[in-house]
Every structure is written in structure tokens, then in C-alpha cells.
Motif scaffolding. Sequence first.
Motif, mmCIF file in Angstrom:
data_model
loop_
_atom_site.group_PDB
_atom_site.id
_atom_site.type_symbol
_atom_site.label_atom_id
_atom_site.label_comp_id
_atom_site.label_asym_id
_atom_site.label_seq_id
_atom_site.Cartn_x
_atom_site.Cartn_y
_atom_site.Cartn_z
ATOM 1 N N ASP A 190 -1.241 21.234 7.967
ATOM 2 C CA ASP A 190 -2.685 21.483 7.976
ATOM 3 C C ASP A 190 -3.460 20.518 8.865
ATOM 4 O O ASP A 190 -4.684 20.474 8.799
ATOM 5 C CB ASP A 190 -3.242 21.445 6.553
ATOM 6 C CG ASP A 190 -3.032 20.108 5.851
ATOM 7 O OD1 ASP A 190 -2.275 19.270 6.388
ATOM 8 O OD2 ASP A 190 -3.617 19.898 4.779
ATOM 9 N N GLU A 191 -2.774 19.751 9.709
ATOM 10 C CA GLU A 191 -3.452 18.878 10.665
ATOM 11 C C GLU A 191 -3.082 19.283 12.092
ATOM 12 O O GLU A 191 -1.947 19.687 12.356
ATOM 13 C CB GLU A 191 -3.068 17.411 10.441
ATOM 14 C CG GLU A 191 -3.497 16.847 9.096
ATOM 15 C CD GLU A 191 -5.011 16.682 8.960
ATOM 16 O OE1 GLU A 191 -5.726 16.760 9.988
ATOM 17 O OE2 GLU A 191 -5.472 16.476 7.829
ATOM 18 N N THR A 209 -10.914 11.399 14.700
ATOM 19 C CA THR A 209 -10.289 12.644 14.261
ATOM 20 C C THR A 209 -8.868 12.766 14.797
ATOM 21 O O THR A 209 -8.227 13.791 14.583
ATOM 22 C CB THR A 209 -11.110 13.854 14.737
ATOM 23 O OG1 THR A 209 -11.166 13.847 16.172
ATOM 24 C CG2 THR A 209 -12.522 13.806 14.197
ATOM 25 N N HIS A 265 -17.171 14.157 0.493
ATOM 26 C CA HIS A 265 -16.009 15.049 0.483
ATOM 27 C C HIS A 265 -14.974 14.603 -0.539
ATOM 28 O O HIS A 265 -14.383 15.437 -1.243
ATOM 29 C CB HIS A 265 -15.369 15.096 1.874
ATOM 30 C CG HIS A 265 -14.118 15.916 1.929
ATOM 31 N ND1 HIS A 265 -14.129 17.281 2.142
ATOM 32 C CD2 HIS A 265 -12.797 15.567 1.777
ATOM 33 C CE1 HIS A 265 -12.896 17.738 2.129
ATOM 34 N NE2 HIS A 265 -12.065 16.715 1.906
ATOM 35 N N GLN A 281 -18.350 18.053 13.096
ATOM 36 C CA GLN A 281 -18.846 19.389 13.425
ATOM 37 C C GLN A 281 -20.103 19.724 12.639
ATOM 38 O O GLN A 281 -21.006 20.415 13.141
ATOM 39 C CB GLN A 281 -17.757 20.435 13.155
ATOM 40 C CG GLN A 281 -18.104 21.826 13.679
ATOM 41 C CD GLN A 281 -18.303 21.857 15.180
ATOM 42 O OE1 GLN A 281 -17.439 21.431 15.938
ATOM 43 N NE2 GLN A 281 -19.454 22.354 15.620
ATOM 44 N N GLU A 282 -20.201 19.221 11.429
ATOM 45 C CA GLU A 282 -21.402 19.452 10.622
ATOM 46 C C GLU A 282 -22.631 18.813 11.260
ATOM 47 O O GLU A 282 -23.725 19.382 11.224
ATOM 48 C CB GLU A 282 -21.182 18.914 9.206
ATOM 49 C CG GLU A 282 -20.215 19.760 8.386
ATOM 50 C CD GLU A 282 -19.821 19.100 7.071
ATOM 51 O OE1 GLU A 282 -20.203 17.921 6.865
ATOM 52 O OE2 GLU A 282 -19.124 19.746 6.271
ATOM 53 N N ASP A 288 -23.504 21.146 14.174
ATOM 54 C CA ASP A 288 -24.066 22.410 13.696
ATOM 55 C C ASP A 288 -25.498 22.218 13.211
ATOM 56 O O ASP A 288 -26.380 23.053 13.472
ATOM 57 C CB ASP A 288 -23.206 22.983 12.575
ATOM 58 C CG ASP A 288 -21.840 23.451 13.063
ATOM 59 O OD1 ASP A 288 -21.674 23.605 14.289
ATOM 60 O OD2 ASP A 288 -20.947 23.642 12.222
ATOM 61 N N SER A 329 -8.514 16.042 9.795
ATOM 62 C CA SER A 329 -9.245 17.311 9.725
ATOM 63 C C SER A 329 -10.569 17.168 8.991
ATOM 64 O O SER A 329 -11.548 17.853 9.320
ATOM 65 C CB SER A 329 -8.383 18.377 9.034
ATOM 66 O OG SER A 329 -7.952 17.926 7.754
ATOM 67 N N VAL A 330 -10.635 16.276 8.017
ATOM 68 C CA VAL A 330 -11.884 16.058 7.286
ATOM 69 C C VAL A 330 -12.896 15.360 8.186
ATOM 70 O O VAL A 330 -14.085 15.704 8.199
ATOM 71 C CB VAL A 330 -11.630 15.246 6.000
ATOM 72 C CG1 VAL A 330 -12.942 14.918 5.293
ATOM 73 C CG2 VAL A 330 -10.706 16.021 5.064
ATOM 74 N N LYS A 369 -12.996 15.584 11.450
ATOM 75 C CA LYS A 369 -13.426 16.572 12.452
ATOM 76 C C LYS A 369 -14.459 17.528 11.866
ATOM 77 O O LYS A 369 -15.471 17.844 12.510
ATOM 78 C CB LYS A 369 -12.212 17.342 12.962
ATOM 79 C CG LYS A 369 -12.538 18.328 14.072
ATOM 80 C CD LYS A 369 -11.275 18.985 14.598
ATOM 81 C CE LYS A 369 -11.588 19.957 15.726
ATOM 82 N NZ LYS A 369 -10.353 20.587 16.270
ATOM 83 N N LYS A 370 -14.224 17.982 10.654
ATOM 84 C CA LYS A 370 -15.173 18.870 9.985
ATOM 85 C C LYS A 370 -16.525 18.181 9.815
ATOM 86 O O LYS A 370 -17.583 18.798 9.991
ATOM 87 C CB LYS A 370 -14.611 19.283 8.632
ATOM 88 C CG LYS A 370 -15.535 20.141 7.771
ATOM 89 C CD LYS A 370 -14.824 20.551 6.491
ATOM 90 C CE LYS A 370 -15.737 21.353 5.573
ATOM 91 N NZ LYS A 370 -16.786 20.505 4.974
ATOM 92 N N THR A 371 -16.505 16.900 9.505
ATOM 93 C CA THR A 371 -17.745 16.150 9.299
ATOM 94 C C THR A 371 -18.520 16.013 10.603
ATOM 95 O O THR A 371 -19.751 16.189 10.635
ATOM 96 C CB THR A 371 -17.433 14.772 8.704
ATOM 97 O OG1 THR A 371 -16.679 14.943 7.488
ATOM 98 C CG2 THR A 371 -18.704 14.000 8.395
#
Length: 668
Positions: free
Chosen positions: A367-368, A65, A93, A112-113, A116, A105-106, A108-110
Motif C-alpha cells: 500500500d505504499e 512522502t 489522522h 494533497q489536502e 486541494d 502515503s499518509v 502525501k495525502k496530507t
Amino acid sequence: MNILKLFCVLAFLSFSCSQKEERPTYDVVVYGANSAGVIAAYTAKTMGKSVLLIEPTNHLGGLTTGGLGYTDIGNKFAVTGLSRDFYRRLGDHYGKFEQWIFEPSVAKKTFQEYLDKAGIEVQYGLRIIGVEKSDGKIKSIELENTFSPSSGSNQTVAGKVFIDATYEGDLMAKAGVSYAIGREPNSQYGETYNGVQLMTGHQFPDGIDPYVVPGDPSSGLLWGISDGELEPDGAGDDKIQAYNYRICLTNDPANRIEITKPDGYDPSMFDLLVRLFEAQPDRTNLGNYFIWSRMPNNKTDINNRGGFSTDMIGMNYNYPEGSYEERQEIIDAHTHYTKSLLYFYKTDPRVPQELQSAIQEWGYPKDEYTDTDNWSPQLYVREVRRMVGEYVMTQANCVGDEVVEDGVGMAAYTMDSHNIQRIVIEKDGKKMVKNEGNVEIGGFGPYPIAYRSLIPKRAEVQNLFVPAALSATHIAFGSIRMEPVFMVLGQSSAVAASMAIDGDLAVQDVDVSALQRELRENPLADKSTAEILVDNDDAGVEIQGDWERVTRGGYGPSFLRELSKGQQPASVKYVPSIQDAGEYEILVYFSRTADETQQTQVLVSDGKTERTVTIKESDIRVEGQTSGEWVSIGTYTLSPGKDSHVTVTNQDADGVVVADAVLWVPVK
């Protein structure tokens, strides 16, 4: 103090209070929330264990990330389990089956999923300062707040098994585990490419003068050149390969922040680069100075290339054993150097105009890294400490001269080391600058990584796994140290940790054959139906006709080529063993080759009916650091057994036909 750091301090205080009240013992304590740590924590939690995931910084996902979006693969066959699932999720994605190039960012989001889904909350901003051991086991670790250290708020965390997922191996070191730093001499392990290596890769051309005043040693060396001497080829030392940032920029005007002059900017840092410009036959090609890889949505992953680039050679030697404060100084110096380099290219009149114009189109993406001023919080610390564990992986493992039987993951990348020092040598009576330490030796297939290389010697610690700073020589580590591999080894460590807990075993006593079986049969650690891979090298594959076996560039150990252009009948039949009835998407792997056919006829049987699917060459779109791609041939309802099959044929071929691997993926 920025908002995120304040949040980390508050989170630490909350964690501190709960620890004082309860001081629970976790089944698995994972130190380091990089790619290996996230996957390890998720795996252990999915297997029913209580898990604590600790990250000493405020950054999730490490290098994956942190800008390394152009994935170092080597061979996709080596990427298994949840590591492979991660790249499949990235594919979801981006609307593809798998995705190997991606935005930070993609990624990192992955990650985090995953956390979660498992209900794991990362404890950020906690760094290790001590380890308590008893009877050969780690009982607890002591932590301090990274951003506001205070002895009064230090906390102790107890666990049954610990996983040090960090690149640095800090938990491992504080636990008294043996480790190496730098390069072993070739003689130590009977290697060829360890130790000092003056090679031609990422090198200066002959004749570039190293002195401030050309020809005058008394004027001193240009910035970035050390006064060290070249040791004999293969000699060992304690120096480490260069670090850099994998730089994410964008040329989208709506998303671009301009590259500006950093505080303390000094253009004389790049006088040597100017001399390199002058010595280059083609000085106007940006690709001579950077690996400028394009990412989705008009972004980049920029890496080092050539004699003078993003690698800050020779400026990191104190990082492995440095204090936290010393390490931060090294990180800050690399940040300043890299931002200065970009600004130099953008503005200095000594830069060739073609290069300057190219750089001026780019800037930092809005956006990063929105919580770190749009700059990556993760320095590429390619190599820090390396454990000396129950087994040391060496060059012999990489090239297949020695094959371990306790493999719990694979590696497939080139034996790779970035340059380690920039020095003055004498050649033909003339002093000149050269880089030393770069090694790029490939040509071998995927090979297994020993379970024993993930664990310390029994006499040192009996409840610790080290999936990132694992036990390997410098040159073998250069092949293993890739993010997809670290994820595989993180999962393997977590599964083994669960087995050790369930059996009340030392990690050295885990049944490796049972571990291998669990990794194979439960690759996603959730008891879901496993996908089925049949490779051309597997027993039972039916090969008809005259096929040539190629051992480089395919999926797995090899792929097959048929050259008759359909003049001589030829086919390769793949038969899976279906365990669970249901719908499966079937995909065929196509490795790119010269003079390939414009269409390939594939016969597909679900056990009842057979149909022909035509794969056009234009359907095969390869991206990133790989030479092949999966192509879907549809979804089929299959029954248990071996009645279904896929056959690659050379019917109607007008060029070379490739047969490699076939995959059956259960439809979720």
C-alpha cells in the motif's frame, strides 16, 4: 510508459496549449513540489496570490512522502507555523495531538489536502532548462517535459516572484546565482567541523583489510573503496555527503511483497560488509548495521548506520552538476545498490543467521508507492548545491556565537554530515579501510535562520527565494537541512514574496520586521486566531522555589527541574495574554528526565475558577526523535486579558518535577 507518466505527458500537453493561448504571468512561481514547495505554494495562494506549482518529477512531497517518516526534529520549538500544522494534521489522522512518525502515503495525502483546500493543481513532469532575466529580475523560466523532452513542446512561464524549493537548486543555478558544492575549508569561515573530518561515527573498526586479496594491493580494492588520499583535517573539497534511500518495509504478511533479486545483482559488492561482520564484536545485532525505526501499521523508516549500510558513499559526486540523464543514472545506481543490499541480507550464506532471520520477516509494503512499483521515488539527496546569498549561515550561528536579527525560522538539529568518502589509510604501519566525513556535533539550542540566507545577492537576482538549497556552509547546512525547517522556510519565503509583490520591492528590500510580525501573528497564513505559547524562559513567568535550569532536552532553550520531591514548596506560573475570547485546549509540555515524579499537580484557572489536574507519568508517551510530549489538561472558555493561568507545582511529588512550556490552542 506507465499510466502515471502518460498522465503527466498529457497534462503537460494540456498545460502547453493553454500557455500558447494565454501565456499568463503568475504572481508566484514555485519550482519543486517537495515539502518546502507545497507549503510555499499554499501560503502564497492563501494570501491571495496567483500561484503556479511545478514539479519536475511525478512525486509530491519530496522526502517527507518518500520514506523519511522518522522526523528529524532537534527541538519542537523550532517547528512553527504551517510546518507545525502539518504534524498536527498527521496527529489528527493517528488520533493524537501531533505525530512525528508516519507512513509515506499518509504524509502525501496530507500535503494533497493543503493543495486541494487552496485550489492548487500541481504541474507534474516539467523540468527547467532555461531562465530569462532582465534588469536584475527573473522574467520567465523555460520548461521541458521530463518524460518526453522535445524542443517543439518547451514552454515559457512568467512570474513576478520565483521560489526555487528544490533540493538541487536548479532554478537558482540557471539564474546565475552564486553557489557552493562540497565542503569549505575550516579557514574560510572560521569553523571547526567543516572540511575533511576523520571521526569515529559510522566507522569501520581498526584493521579491516581493503584489498580483494588481503594484504595484496596489486589485487585491487574491494567494491565501495576509492583510491583517494586522506587530506589534512579541515581541508576543503568538492565532495558531497552520501545519499541513500529511507526504506519503507513491512512485516505484515497480508501487506508484504517479498524482497527479490534485482537485475544485475552482484554479491561481491558486499565483500567489505562481510569483513565488517567478521570484525564486529556483536555481529548479530541488526542495530549495528541499520537504524531500523518502526512506523505505524507495521512499517519502517530505515536509515544508515555503521561502517557499511544504506549510504552509497562516494557514488554521488557528479550529481549536483550532472545532466538530468547523469542524475538519473546515479539515482538508478542507488536504487540497485539498496535493493541488492536488502537481498544480500536476506539470502547470502555469509550473513550471520540472526541478521538473516530478522530481515526475512520484512518486505515491500503493497500500500505504499503504488505507482512506482512499491519503491520510493525520492532519493535522499542530503546536500546538492548551496546558495551563496546575502548572508551565509555558519557554525557560529548554530552554536550561538553569532545570532542574526533577521530570523524568519529556526533550526535546532545537530550539525550533521554523513560520510563523504571511503578510503585506505595507514595506521601503525598497517593499511586499513576507513570512512571519512561523518560529523555529529550537538549540544546547542534552537537558533534563528537569517532572511538574508534565503535570498541571492542583490546584484545577481532581485525576485528569487531559495528555502531548501539556502545559503549556508556545509556544516551549518547539516543542521538546517531538515524537512520541518524546509517547510518553515518555504512559508517564510512565500509571505515575503507576497510582501515584495504588494510593495513592488526587490526581495532584498522587504521589511523583515514586518515579515517577522506577520509570521508570528498569522502563523497559519489564514488570519485565524493564533495559538499562545508560554515557555519557562519567557518574561513574566513566575518561578517560586529552587528550580534547576537544564539547557538540553526540553522545549525551547531550556526546561526547569525541581528535586525536593515535594519537601520544599515550588511552582512555576504561566500567564497567557488572551486576545480573542473563545474555547482553548490547554496543553502542558513534559520533557523526560531521570527520576521523574509519578504524578504532577497542575493548577488551571480560566480567570473565574481554579481546579487541580493531576498528570501521571504514564500519561506521557514520547515517540520519535524527541525527548518530550504535550499532554492535554482540558478545554476552557477564556476571556480576553491575563486573568487565566496555569501553574505547575511540586505538590505530592515523589520524584523530579519538570516545568517547561504551556500551550493554549484555539478550538476550531
